[in-house]
Each structure stands twice: as C-alpha cells, then as structure tokens.
Design an enzyme around this catalytic site. Sequence first.
Site, PDB file in Angstrom:
ATOM      1  N   CYS A   1     -16.449   1.732 -23.405  1.00  0.00           N
ATOM      2  CA  CYS A   1     -16.017   0.826 -24.455  1.00  0.00           C
ATOM      3  C   CYS A   1     -16.036   1.542 -25.804  1.00  0.00           C
ATOM      4  O   CYS A   1     -16.915   2.343 -26.086  1.00  0.00           O
ATOM      5  CB  CYS A   1     -16.869  -0.439 -24.581  1.00  0.00           C
TER       6      CYS A   1
ATOM      7  N   ARG B   1     -12.527   5.961 -24.045  1.00  0.00           N
ATOM      8  CA  ARG B   1     -13.837   5.405 -23.696  1.00  0.00           C
ATOM      9  C   ARG B   1     -13.740   4.227 -22.727  1.00  0.00           C
ATOM     10  O   ARG B   1     -14.750   3.778 -22.177  1.00  0.00           O
ATOM     11  CB  ARG B   1     -14.557   4.935 -24.965  1.00  0.00           C
TER      12      ARG B   1
ATOM     13  N   TRP C   1     -14.265  -0.951 -21.060  1.00  0.00           N
ATOM     14  CA  TRP C   1     -14.484  -0.438 -19.705  1.00  0.00           C
ATOM     15  C   TRP C   1     -15.441  -1.453 -19.090  1.00  0.00           C
ATOM     16  O   TRP C   1     -16.617  -1.511 -19.445  1.00  0.00           O
ATOM     17  CB  TRP C   1     -15.124   0.950 -19.755  1.00  0.00           C
TER      18      TRP C   1
ATOM     19  N   ASN D   1     -20.508  -2.544 -27.236  1.00  0.00           N
ATOM     20  CA  ASN D   1     -20.495  -1.465 -26.249  1.00  0.00           C
ATOM     21  C   ASN D   1     -21.915  -1.314 -25.745  1.00  0.00           C
ATOM     22  O   ASN D   1     -22.837  -1.143 -26.539  1.00  0.00           O
ATOM     23  CB  ASN D   1     -20.023  -0.164 -26.929  1.00  0.00           C
ATOM     24  N   GLY D   2     -22.107  -1.416 -24.418  1.00  0.00           N
ATOM     25  CA  GLY D   2     -23.455  -1.307 -23.854  1.00  0.00           C
ATOM     26  C   GLY D   2     -23.676  -2.396 -22.823  1.00  0.00           C
ATOM     27  O   GLY D   2     -22.717  -3.049 -22.384  1.00  0.00           O
TER      28      GLY D   2
ATOM     29  N   LYS E   1     -12.779  18.157 -10.742  1.00  0.00           N
ATOM     30  CA  LYS E   1     -11.600  18.055 -11.611  1.00  0.00           C
ATOM     31  C   LYS E   1     -10.426  17.455 -10.843  1.00  0.00           C
ATOM     32  O   LYS E   1      -9.751  16.556 -11.304  1.00  0.00           O
ATOM     33  CB  LYS E   1     -11.260  19.453 -12.096  1.00  0.00           C
TER      34      LYS E   1
ATOM     35  N   GLU F   1     -11.044  13.582  -9.822  1.00  0.00           N
ATOM     36  CA  GLU F   1     -11.092  12.555 -10.857  1.00  0.00           C
ATOM     37  C   GLU F   1      -9.724  12.260 -11.467  1.00  0.00           C
ATOM     38  O   GLU F   1      -9.478  11.143 -11.899  1.00  0.00           O
ATOM     39  CB  GLU F   1     -12.146  12.844 -11.934  1.00  0.00           C
TER      40      GLU F   1
ATOM     41  N   HIS G   1     -21.535  24.399   9.539  1.00  0.00           N
ATOM     42  CA  HIS G   1     -22.586  23.469   9.956  1.00  0.00           C
ATOM     43  C   HIS G   1     -22.086  22.029   9.995  1.00  0.00           C
ATOM     44  O   HIS G   1     -22.900  21.107  10.032  1.00  0.00           O
ATOM     45  CB  HIS G   1     -23.805  23.616   9.036  1.00  0.00           C
TER      46      HIS G   1
ATOM     47  N   LYS H   1     -14.627   8.273 -20.780  1.00  0.00           N
ATOM     48  CA  LYS H   1     -15.093   9.578 -21.252  1.00  0.00           C
ATOM     49  C   LYS H   1     -16.601   9.615 -21.475  1.00  0.00           C
ATOM     50  O   LYS H   1     -17.284  10.520 -21.025  1.00  0.00           O
ATOM     51  CB  LYS H   1     -14.362   9.916 -22.551  1.00  0.00           C
TER      52      LYS H   1
HETATM   53  O1  M6R Z   1     -20.696  13.837 -22.221  1.00  0.00           O
HETATM   54  P1  M6R Z   1     -21.385  14.419 -21.014  1.00  0.00           P
HETATM   55  O2  M6R Z   1     -21.159  15.892 -20.879  1.00  0.00           O
HETATM   56  O3  M6R Z   1     -22.852  14.080 -20.978  1.00  0.00           O
HETATM   57  O4  M6R Z   1     -20.691  13.727 -19.792  1.00  0.00           O
HETATM   58  C1  M6R Z   1     -21.151  13.941 -18.481  1.00  0.00           C
HETATM   59  C2  M6R Z   1     -20.163  13.438 -17.459  1.00  0.00           C
HETATM   60  O5  M6R Z   1     -19.966  12.067 -17.606  1.00  0.00           O
HETATM   61  C3  M6R Z   1     -18.806  14.139 -17.583  1.00  0.00           C
HETATM   62  O6  M6R Z   1     -18.939  15.518 -17.469  1.00  0.00           O
HETATM   63  C4  M6R Z   1     -17.846  13.638 -16.479  1.00  0.00           C
HETATM   64  O7  M6R Z   1     -18.294  14.047 -15.240  1.00  0.00           O
HETATM   65  C5  M6R Z   1     -16.417  14.128 -16.759  1.00  0.00           C
HETATM   66  N1  M6R Z   1     -15.490  13.070 -16.509  1.00  0.00           N
HETATM   67  C6  M6R Z   1     -16.009  15.247 -15.877  1.00  0.00           C
HETATM   68  O8  M6R Z   1     -14.716  15.674 -16.124  1.00  0.00           O
END
Ligand code: M6R
Length: 608
Positions: A2, A27, A74, A100-101, A484, A487, A503, A603
């Site tokens: 958010c 966000r 979000w 937000n939260g 990558k 996602e 394994h 994000k």
């Molecule tokens: O802001 P941060 O580096 O703490 O975020 C950690 C993860 O949420 C972030 O790296 C997430 O996995 C990304 N979407 C990866 O591309």
Amino acid sequence: MCGIVGYIGEKTAAPILINALKKLEYRGYDSAGIAVFNKDELKVVKCKGRLAALEEKLGNEVVDGNIGIGHTRWATHGEPNDINSHPHISNSGSIAVVHNGIIENYMKLKKFLEAKGYVFASDTDTEVIAHLIEYHYKGDLVKAVTESINELEGSYALGVICRDCSDQFVAARKDSPLIIGLGQGENFIASDIPAILEHTRDIYILEDKEIAAISRNNVRIYNNYGAEVKKEVMHVNWDVASAEKSGFEHFMLKEIFEEPKVLKNTINPRIKEDNVVLDGININVDELNSIEKIFIVACGTAYHAGVVGKYIIEKLAKIPVEVDLASEFRYRDPLIGNRNLVIIISQSGETIDTLFALREAKKRGAKILSIVNVVGSSIARESDNVLYTWAGPEIAVASTKAYNTQLAALYLIALDFASKKGTIDANTHSKLMEELKQLPDSIEKILQEKKDIQKFASQHYNAKSIFYIGRGLDYALSMEGSLKLKEISYIHSEAYAGGELKHGTIALIEDGTLVVCSMTQDALFEKMISNIKEVKARGAVVMVITQERNKPELQKVADMVITIPDVDSLVAPIAAITPMQLFAYYVAVHKGCDVDKPRNLAKSVTVE
Ligand code: M6R
C-alpha cells in the site's frame, strides 16, 4: 504494501495526489482512491483496479479542493473491491483515513465501536481507525488521532483528513514508512520519497508513534504523549529522472541498464589507494576478532545476496556465517548474543520481517550492520552501522540493480574484514579489488549482447517449468535467477544445487525441459559438465551462463551458451546475474506479463 499520500497547499489536490500515487503504485495496485476536502464537503472517489481505473472514474467527477489524501492498495483484509478500497470514512462522513499496515486488534476495536453504534461497511481492518478517530474527536484532530493510535496494535502509516479542519491534515506512523515533504506554501506526506520528488527534496522522516499536524505553511510533530518533537530536515539528492522510466519500456529494463553506473557508485568511493575504506562502519580489529559467528538476515532477493555473502565472508575473512530468512529468524529463538554480528540486507530498509528480525537480534545483544539502499529508512536508522548501496530508487517490483550492489557491498565487507584480520594475502586482495573495479565494464558488455538472450527467451516463453542449477556460488546465483523468472513470468521454476538433482528433482526432467546452468566457478567446472550430461540424457534443453573462456568447451554440450567477460570465479555472481535478469525480463515480456507490477506482489513488504 500500500502507498499513501497527502497534500495541502494552494493547488488543486486531486491531480497532485494521483501523480504521487503513480510513483507509489509499485507498493500495491489492486485498488486506489482519494479523499479531498472542499468547502465543507469531504469527497471520496475510490474503486477496484489500477490507478488508471480511478483516473477514469475521476474524469466523470468534479473534485476540487486543495487538501486531500490518497491510497493505492495491496489487499490484506478484505478482497480488492470498491468498498474495501481506501480512503475509509467514519459513519458521520466527517473523517477520512488512508492506511498502510495491519491493525492486529481490529476485531476487538470493532466490537467496541459496534457497541457504541458504529456501523461497518467494509471487511478491512482500516475502517476501525476512521470510526475510532471520530469517536475520540472533540474538536482537536491531533488529539483524536493520538488517542486512537494509543489504542491500536499492529503497524500503520496514516493520513487523516477531517471535514471540520480546512487548514490541516494529520499523519502518524508505527512500523510502516512515512515521510513528510516540505514545500513552499504546500506540504506533503508519502510512503516513499519518489512520490514527492518533483515537488521537494526536503523531508522529515516520521518515527514510530509520532503524529504530524500538517498545514500549508507549517508542520508540527508530536509524540504519542502530546509533547512536540523537533526534527532535522533531510535533503534528498536523487534527481527526478532516477525515478522515471527515461524512454525504457519498463522500469525493470531501465534498472538493469543502470547496473554499471550504480556498481561504480557503490564500489569506487570505497576503494582508496588499494584499500577498502567503508564509510559508516565502525568495527575495529579487536571487535572483529571477538566475533564468533556472523548471521546474515534478509528476505527474497536480499536473502539470496546473503547466501553469496556467506561464501565470500567465510572464504576471505574466515568467520563462520549463518544465513537466515528474516521471517524464520525472529521466531526460531536464535542462539545469538554479544559475540555475534548480524548483517541485515534490505533494498527498501522497510521490510517488516527484516526490521523485526533486526530488533530481535539487537534485543539479544548482537551488533547490527545493515546493507540498505534507502537512506533514512527504518532499518538504516535502527542499525549500529550502515553501508549504503547507492543503487538509487528501484521502482520495478522485481529487484535487479539493488541485488548487484548488495553483492558488491558484501564483497567490500569481506575484503575489509579479511584485511583487518590478516586472513588474506596482499596479492589476492589487490587482484580482487581490481576485479571489483572492472565489474561495471563487464556488465556494460553483457548489456550490449542482450539480443542473444532476447532471442532465446522468445523461444522458451511458453515453458511450463524451468530449472536453474549451479554449484557453490553458482547455486546461490541460481536461486536469484529462478526467483526473478517466477515472480514476473509466472513460470514455475526451482533452483537446485547441481549435485542435489540426482537425489530427487531429476525425476521432473523430461523432453524439452529447459535447464539454466550457471557455470562461473572454475573449480566446479567438470562437476557441472557431468550435471549437464545427466539432464541432457533425459531430454533437457540446456542454457549455460559462463565466462567467455569456457565457451568453446561448453558449446559442445549445451544448446545455448551466454557469456560474460572473463571475470574471476569469486566475483562472477555480480556479473552473471545480469543475463539471468534479462532472460526473466524478456520471457515475461514475450508472455505479455505486467513486468513492473507482477500479480499478487508489491515492492515494499511492510506486513508480516
Ligand atoms: O526491500 P527488501 O530488500 O527488504 O525486500 C526484500 C524482498 O521483499 C524483495 O527482495 C523481493 O523478494 C523482490 N520482489 C525480489 O525481486
């Protein structure tokens, strides 16, 4: 998770709020809304969907007024729909709130408010805040917000406007980020700096349980006991262009192309006369020698950087390192105390799992060194030492350039610790420093060769499942390559240590399965050749990422060989991730996915 914004000034608030929300859409983007105050009326316009849907709706309405708040969501509590969208208004229609939260005691508060006659319209936790503020409001909005937040449990960044207050709005925060932008005759709030950059670079950072009364020409900040707090103005150096797409089709591609520049920014100022000099880190030799073990704690991509960090620090500085997912670390009763150093890695500096893990480690007596991209973020402020990654704003949800700089920061730390402890010889030290300095040029070359990757991606974007394998540092790299891909392209993918395939997972390899092999580790080269042969024998298509020097050999066994310049095996992950990022990007583009805003993600993950 958010994004919230707020504006007060002489201009029409609605377009300013919408523009600011566009910068925060990374966000959360399942619904959006604004509330604007105009001549005794509090007008709320909100709807499910992206900001574009809200803009369309606003096109049919007159929303005047120069004080307002906005939100891009979000969803946590309640599905994304028009009613659950923010802002939420109190029963009398006099209070509007964006949040937000997560309010953890919202059920208890809801019962209390229902008993007082309040009727709830949405399924959200946020709605209790609007009613609670109205319940406490006796003509003083700051007081009502203060009394309300003292009853809230959980995390929040809030923007509140009130029909009775034409000259101010109120903001507050706990465990969710919020900044105040200071303009000339106008002021702003936002969840993140890029939202207000085009208006001002002077900001206040709100601390936990602080409440701000924001009017056109003044910002007053109070603690939750009502005492006024004096703040330092922070000046942000980012330019507006760094938060814009600048002609690239997506932020993700632009950010990958920024890697050479941001690596230079992160590495070069810290290498002085062949020595690593780390600004912001104050750990002397005695302290270093007393460290029994280092814990690296992070989430997602930052965690993957930590896995590389473990290899490097153990190899160079000879200190044992354990890497933990922040969400696991904080609940696993870790054996940690004052003889441990905790390295926290976070691009945003606001990831709540990581922040809470930091607090847990600190409570147990450990010293905290954080690797953070956002200056003034919560993690940066709560750490004993901070090494900033100078990656600039990263807008695309998929982290790219931040990862390269996190790795660079970890290498600098490992080299610094190693030379202080005397665990590295002079030759290796200067060779590695030279290699680090060359990395931006190596990545520049990789970017020039993007066409081969693009073409290969266009042949495999329909894959159901893609495996990533590697050994040693290449295994750590594979984890990030695989994340990558999944996602942003929604293709199932797993990363496996080359030797572990047999394994179990090799059972999944069938005719045509794509296997991406990282092969940058000279010492493990032959072992990986065997792994390639194993998967090829079961019908796999193999793409290899390796140094130029290995190409002739690998062309004999692989279907596609993507090369990086001839960098040393130890620093190779920093360069070898770039072709993997490009591959994921082009696969997602060919599939028609929304690259910068992948489904279900956001994000900055500021909820647990
Ligand atoms: O802001 P941060 O580096 O703490 O975020 C950690 C993860 O949420 C972030 O790296 C997430 O996995 C990304 N979407 C990866 O591309």
